[in-house]
Design a protein around this motif. Sequence first.
Motif, PDB file in Angstrom:
ATOM      1  N   GLY A  19     -10.041 -14.160  -8.495  1.00 54.83           N
ATOM      2  CA  GLY A  19      -9.481 -14.998  -7.455  1.00 54.83           C
ATOM      3  C   GLY A  19     -10.571 -15.592  -6.578  1.00 54.83           C
ATOM      4  N   GLY A  37      -8.127  -9.831  -7.748  1.00 51.12           N
ATOM      5  CA  GLY A  37      -7.504 -10.679  -6.741  1.00 51.12           C
ATOM      6  C   GLY A  37      -8.464 -11.170  -5.673  1.00 51.12           C
ATOM      7  N   ASP A  38      -7.970 -12.090  -4.867  1.00 49.67           N
ATOM      8  CA  ASP A  38      -8.773 -12.758  -3.843  1.00 49.67           C
ATOM      9  C   ASP A  38      -9.475 -11.766  -2.916  1.00 49.67           C
ATOM     10  OD1 ASP A  38      -7.668 -15.054  -4.899  1.00 49.67           O
ATOM     11  OD2 ASP A  38      -6.274 -15.386  -3.230  1.00 49.67           O
ATOM     12  N   THR A  62      -5.315  -4.562 -12.923  1.00 51.51           N
ATOM     13  CA  THR A  62      -4.820  -5.571 -11.991  1.00 51.51           C
ATOM     14  C   THR A  62      -5.237  -5.139 -10.595  1.00 51.51           C
ATOM     15  OG1 THR A  62      -2.911  -6.123 -13.379  1.00 51.51           O
ATOM     16  CG2 THR A  62      -2.790  -6.735 -11.051  1.00 51.51           C
ATOM     17  N   ARG A  64      -5.393  -6.220  -6.802  1.00 48.13           N
ATOM     18  CA  ARG A  64      -4.842  -7.212  -5.877  1.00 48.13           C
ATOM     19  C   ARG A  64      -5.783  -7.433  -4.695  1.00 48.13           C
ATOM     20  NH1 ARG A  64      -0.359  -4.777  -8.317  1.00 48.13           N
ATOM     21  NH2 ARG A  64       0.913  -6.345  -9.380  1.00 48.13           N
ATOM     22  N   SER A  65      -5.470  -8.406  -3.876  1.00 51.43           N
ATOM     23  CA  SER A  65      -6.429  -8.945  -2.912  1.00 51.43           C
ATOM     24  C   SER A  65      -6.958  -7.898  -1.938  1.00 51.43           C
ATOM     25  CB  SER A  65      -5.782 -10.084  -2.120  1.00 51.43           C
ATOM     26  OG  SER A  65      -4.782  -9.600  -1.254  1.00 51.43           O
ATOM     27  N   HIS A  83      -2.638  -4.211  -2.223  1.00 48.50           N
ATOM     28  CA  HIS A  83      -3.606  -4.935  -1.412  1.00 48.50           C
ATOM     29  C   HIS A  83      -4.329  -3.977  -0.459  1.00 48.50           C
ATOM     30  CE1 HIS A  83      -1.639  -8.650  -2.784  1.00 48.50           C
ATOM     31  NE2 HIS A  83      -0.504  -7.999  -2.589  1.00 48.50           N
TER      32      HIS A  83
END
Length: 256
Positions: A19, A37-38, A62, A64-65, A83
């Motif tokens: 991201g 992720g970001d 996976t 996440r941000s 997150h």
Amino acid sequence: MESSLIDPAAKIGRNVTFGHGVRVYGNVEIGDDCRIGDFSVIGHPSAQPDTAQPLRLGAGATIRSHAVLYEGSDIGPALETGHHVVIREQSMIGENLRLGNFSDIEGACRIGDFVRMHGYAHVGRNATVGDFVWLFSLTTLMNDPLPPSHLSDPVTIGDMATVCVNAQLMPGVHVGRGSFIASGASAHGIIPPGVIVTGPDGEIAGPVRFMMHMQSRTRHPWPRHFTDAYPTRVHDRITRLAAEIEAEAAAAAQND
């Protein structure tokens, strides 16, 4: 990808996506088919750089941000984070850990396969968590018996144990396989396999096999009714492990 900073020394597998604003340090090995992720940080430098090892992130993760994964851990395939999570250095993590939002693993921990940690879980340094363990929101695994100090007495949780919302696992507690720590309980000492622990004094309320949801008549231990929450390929493993734990719990009860 254009806004991310990827060290050219990092070893990155096939079909990995990044991201915006991701930082990947050089001391990193990322498996195939991962999604980062970001604003995540992968391979954050350890506080002990002289002993740092690579961060090895297994295939199919996976992330996440705003996640931060330190160098020096070995993470199995299919990690899934929420997150704002943190995984500190020197941890060994098995297959398909699911780590909820704002949770942290504070380093040098041993986490088994298919562990589920919901949001805001805190795992103190050097903890050991077995396979198929559930840690629900706001659970705390402590390790300092005289805070603040340099002492360390980490928590050990056996396979298939369940720790419910806002439970506290005190320094040095050994939770037996298949045991159930109720919401708000404070667990301490040596907890036998297959029992229920309740309340601030950590009282043993009876065997897990007596737990039942009255309206649906659904009974614990959870492998009796919840195996379908896992991949089909591990159902036999769950069944065998559950049988071992029930036998172990029955033997422990007879010896009391």
